[in-house]
Write a protein that holds these residues in place. Sequence first.
Motif, PDB file in Angstrom:
ATOM      1  N   PHE A  38       1.239   1.555   3.917  1.00  0.00           N
ATOM      2  CA  PHE A  38      -0.166   1.377   4.319  1.00  0.00           C
ATOM      3  C   PHE A  38      -0.662   0.002   3.893  1.00  0.00           C
ATOM      4  N   LEU A  39       0.155  -1.001   4.117  1.00  0.00           N
ATOM      5  CA  LEU A  39      -0.230  -2.344   3.692  1.00  0.00           C
ATOM      6  C   LEU A  39      -1.283  -2.922   4.621  1.00  0.00           C
ATOM      7  N   SER A  40      -2.043  -3.835   4.066  1.00  0.00           N
ATOM      8  CA  SER A  40      -2.995  -4.609   4.852  1.00  0.00           C
ATOM      9  C   SER A  40      -2.528  -6.051   4.825  1.00  0.00           C
ATOM     10  N   VAL A  41      -2.084  -6.525   5.975  1.00  0.00           N
ATOM     11  CA  VAL A  41      -1.484  -7.858   6.085  1.00  0.00           C
ATOM     12  C   VAL A  41      -2.392  -8.705   6.961  1.00  0.00           C
ATOM     13  N   ASN A  42      -2.882  -9.784   6.425  1.00  0.00           N
ATOM     14  CA  ASN A  42      -3.860 -10.582   7.162  1.00  0.00           C
ATOM     15  C   ASN A  42      -3.508 -12.052   7.131  1.00  0.00           C
ATOM     16  N   TRP A  80       7.980  -4.351   9.623  1.00  0.00           N
ATOM     17  CA  TRP A  80       6.989  -3.492  10.273  1.00  0.00           C
ATOM     18  C   TRP A  80       6.951  -2.127   9.605  1.00  0.00           C
ATOM     19  N   ASN A 104      -4.290  10.108   4.386  1.00  0.00           N
ATOM     20  CA  ASN A 104      -5.106   9.504   3.332  1.00  0.00           C
ATOM     21  C   ASN A 104      -6.590   9.469   3.671  1.00  0.00           C
ATOM     22  N   VAL A 154      -3.109  -6.849  10.324  1.00  0.00           N
ATOM     23  CA  VAL A 154      -2.112  -5.807  10.562  1.00  0.00           C
ATOM     24  C   VAL A 154      -2.244  -4.774   9.447  1.00  0.00           C
ATOM     25  N   ASN A 155      -2.514  -3.546   9.811  1.00  0.00           N
ATOM     26  CA  ASN A 155      -2.771  -2.527   8.800  1.00  0.00           C
ATOM     27  C   ASN A 155      -1.988  -1.262   9.081  1.00  0.00           C
ATOM     28  N   GLY A 156      -1.095  -0.935   8.170  1.00  0.00           N
ATOM     29  CA  GLY A 156      -0.422   0.345   8.256  1.00  0.00           C
ATOM     30  C   GLY A 156      -1.324   1.442   7.710  1.00  0.00           C
ATOM     31  N   PHE A 157      -1.232   2.610   8.301  1.00  0.00           N
ATOM     32  CA  PHE A 157      -2.020   3.718   7.742  1.00  0.00           C
ATOM     33  C   PHE A 157      -1.364   5.044   8.079  1.00  0.00           C
ATOM     34  N   ILE A 158      -1.648   6.031   7.254  1.00  0.00           N
ATOM     35  CA  ILE A 158      -1.271   7.398   7.583  1.00  0.00           C
ATOM     36  C   ILE A 158      -2.536   8.218   7.434  1.00  0.00           C
ATOM     37  N   TYR A 172       6.427   7.552   3.063  1.00  0.00           N
ATOM     38  CA  TYR A 172       5.170   7.959   2.457  1.00  0.00           C
ATOM     39  C   TYR A 172       5.167   9.421   2.070  1.00  0.00           C
ATOM     40  N   ILE A 181      -3.935  -5.226  14.668  1.00  0.00           N
ATOM     41  CA  ILE A 181      -2.827  -4.320  14.975  1.00  0.00           C
ATOM     42  C   ILE A 181      -2.823  -3.174  13.966  1.00  0.00           C
ATOM     43  N   ILE A 236      -1.206   0.121  12.675  1.00  0.00           N
ATOM     44  CA  ILE A 236       0.143   0.678  12.838  1.00  0.00           C
ATOM     45  C   ILE A 236       0.144   2.114  12.351  1.00  0.00           C
ATOM     46  N   CYS A 237       0.355   3.033  13.251  1.00  0.00           N
ATOM     47  CA  CYS A 237       0.353   4.425  12.800  1.00  0.00           C
ATOM     48  C   CYS A 237       1.697   5.103  12.995  1.00  0.00           C
ATOM     49  N   GLY A 238       2.672   4.402  13.481  1.00  0.00           N
ATOM     50  CA  GLY A 238       3.959   5.064  13.666  1.00  0.00           C
ATOM     51  C   GLY A 238       4.799   4.250  14.609  1.00  0.00           C
ATOM     52  N   ILE A 266       5.178  -2.171   6.321  1.00  0.00           N
ATOM     53  CA  ILE A 266       3.719  -2.201   6.483  1.00  0.00           C
ATOM     54  C   ILE A 266       3.206  -0.793   6.739  1.00  0.00           C
ATOM     55  N   LEU A 267       3.951  -0.055   7.567  1.00  0.00           N
ATOM     56  CA  LEU A 267       3.516   1.319   7.873  1.00  0.00           C
ATOM     57  C   LEU A 267       3.623   2.236   6.658  1.00  0.00           C
ATOM     58  N   VAL A 268       4.807   2.287   6.056  1.00  0.00           N
ATOM     59  CA  VAL A 268       5.019   3.349   5.068  1.00  0.00           C
ATOM     60  C   VAL A 268       4.269   3.096   3.767  1.00  0.00           C
TER      61      VAL A 268
END
Lengths: 346, 346
Positions: free
Chosen positions: B281-285, B274, A291, A284-288, A61, A245, A247-249, B277-279
């Motif tokens: 920032f995906l939203s997986v449902n 995984w 943003n 399941v949501n990735g985020f940084i 990212y 879930i 996911i921040c790292g 999803i993190l890098v």
Amino acid sequence: MSDQMKRIVLASRPEGAPTPENFRLETGELPEPGEGEVLVRTHYMSLDPYMRGRMDDAKSYAAPVPIGGTMEAGGVGEVIASNDPSFKPGDFAFGMLGWATHGVQPAKMLRKIDPDQMPISATLGVLGMPGFTGWYGLTELGRPQKGETLVVAAATGPVGSMVGQLARLAGLRVIGIAGGSEKCKLATDTFGFDACIDHRAYEAAKDLRKAISDAAPDGVDIYFENVGGKVLEAVLPLMNPHGRIPICGMIAWYNAGGLGAGANSDTLTGPDLWRNILVKFLSVNGFIIANHWDRFGEFLKEVAPRVASGEIKYLEDVAEGLEAAPEAFIAMLEGGNTGKQVVKLV
Amino acid sequence: MSDQMKRIVLASRPEGAPTPENFRLETGELPEPGEGEVLVRTHYMSLDPYMRGRMDDAKSYAAPVPIGGTMEAGGVGEVIASNDPSFKPGDFAFGMLGWATHGVQPAKMLRKIDPDQMPISATLGVLGMPGFTGWYGLTELGRPQKGETLVVAAATGPVGSMVGQLARLAGLRVIGIAGGSEKCKLATDTFGFDACIDHRAYEAAKDLRKAISDAAPDGVDIYFENVGGKVLEAVLPLMNPHGRIPICGMIAWYNAGGLGAGANSDTLTGPDLWRNILVKFLSVNGFIIANHWDRFGEFLKEVAPRVASGEIKYLEDVAEGLEAAPEAFIAMLEGGNTGKQVVKLV
């Protein structure tokens, strides 16, 4: 005040875990701030797991640190020269000052700090990016409901301890995962977690899973993902339907190299993961957190008073001097620190 | 009208892909509806990929079909006896009638159908569970925005064709994936997709990825996941930041056995997934439409007029007679059908 500036640059890209040889100390002239810029003398700089990702030349990212470039870091310090009316010498400011004794940044990239309101180092941890990461991920993506069960790893770290304490305050059962019995004791005694499991006591993911399951008799509704690896594999089958879930790292996977590396994948396959998401209706949501700075004021308003009152606790692990940064960073990636890792420069 | 009922039971659990030997035809007495129950003579029964999951004795969102039990299926037919005031002989109803010529269900588990409003078989497809699955997953979890790009596999199937048509109507660029050039032609010519890629023309995921990438110059914002396997592996690296992946089924993995099976995982590891999803920032449902029947009225209100007007098109693949169901089901899992697979019993 010295007219020299010291900084630590990326000497080479690591293969797996970083070593001291990947870093190099350089000394040079103190930079002059340009139009609209501010020169800050850094008092504290932050060390965070995400920096490991910046050392790889992999799609992520954020752009990687170039070879020979200053390692990235947030820092807080005193303004010593300013070419912008919004800052004057003697002000304190937070910004991306790098692994360096001084940093120049455009004024609009700095945030003014009031050193009378809180210890300035808190702006790197409990009231800075890590605390904000925990608050945002739990609140927005975890959507905690009273009576639910939450699992968070790196429980005594600045993200995990924020997540766990906020979840406890919201009426959840909170189970921490940490490395070593001392950290586990901190998680329960200092941070008030309901239980904490020492992952070092369990070699196999299935044994760790059994321990978590015993501590979570009603299953797991929220797994706040900040480590990856064995903990994810242990928790995934324990998730309740409609679990969340964030996911921040994934510190356990940072050392595995770029995208496409397969560390820790011996037993946890892509289809396993995907199928679990489907059959449990997981979100399941990735985020940084970068943003979501528009929510930072809301975070401070809610959490700062709870920190000031002592309702939310925090711990810092302080390394002394810029030269200590590489070793402190390497140790942190291995879990050697306790609490938010910072480096004190002044 | 016969006094006998025929049904197909699960004779044995499949290892991998089902075979005809996993099914057995049985004949018995016509059942009597109990208090509050209704006996329906099935005119059409539905064949759907989720039924493969029910054949395994693995943890899933629904209990497995027991050995010797009637295979589950939705069906639509005519009421021939009723012990509940809400249904009378001659009414048409939809319910979980099973792979059988007749079914008894509590009245409250049946939905009355007006055969003058639409062909009754549509209640198994475009205006039934598959269409509703596509509508819900796209609307609620995909959150489509005009100008974005969507990829959906099984593009000519009842879920994929609904997703793609709704997305086109919402102003998205829609790329279908289908097996064979004939299906691809259907996707573009009949269903109006912007492009369709024949996955059979690409052995390796990376080659399929190149083809999708060429068709999606701005990247992929929504991947509606209903197949898993090679398509997921191809699409994942093409996802744009903040992309959304609703997961409603993974036909490619159903034949791999229960949770923990690792088919198609040679190159797509858990950490790969995984980390993506993190890098990004995906939203997986994950979702199963059975949890969302409260929205069914809203779906019908929005979509039924568009089906009636011909704005939304649909295709059916009709097998004749209960005895044909096992072979039609096996062929469907291999992609041998075109459009919604149903079995005509009357």
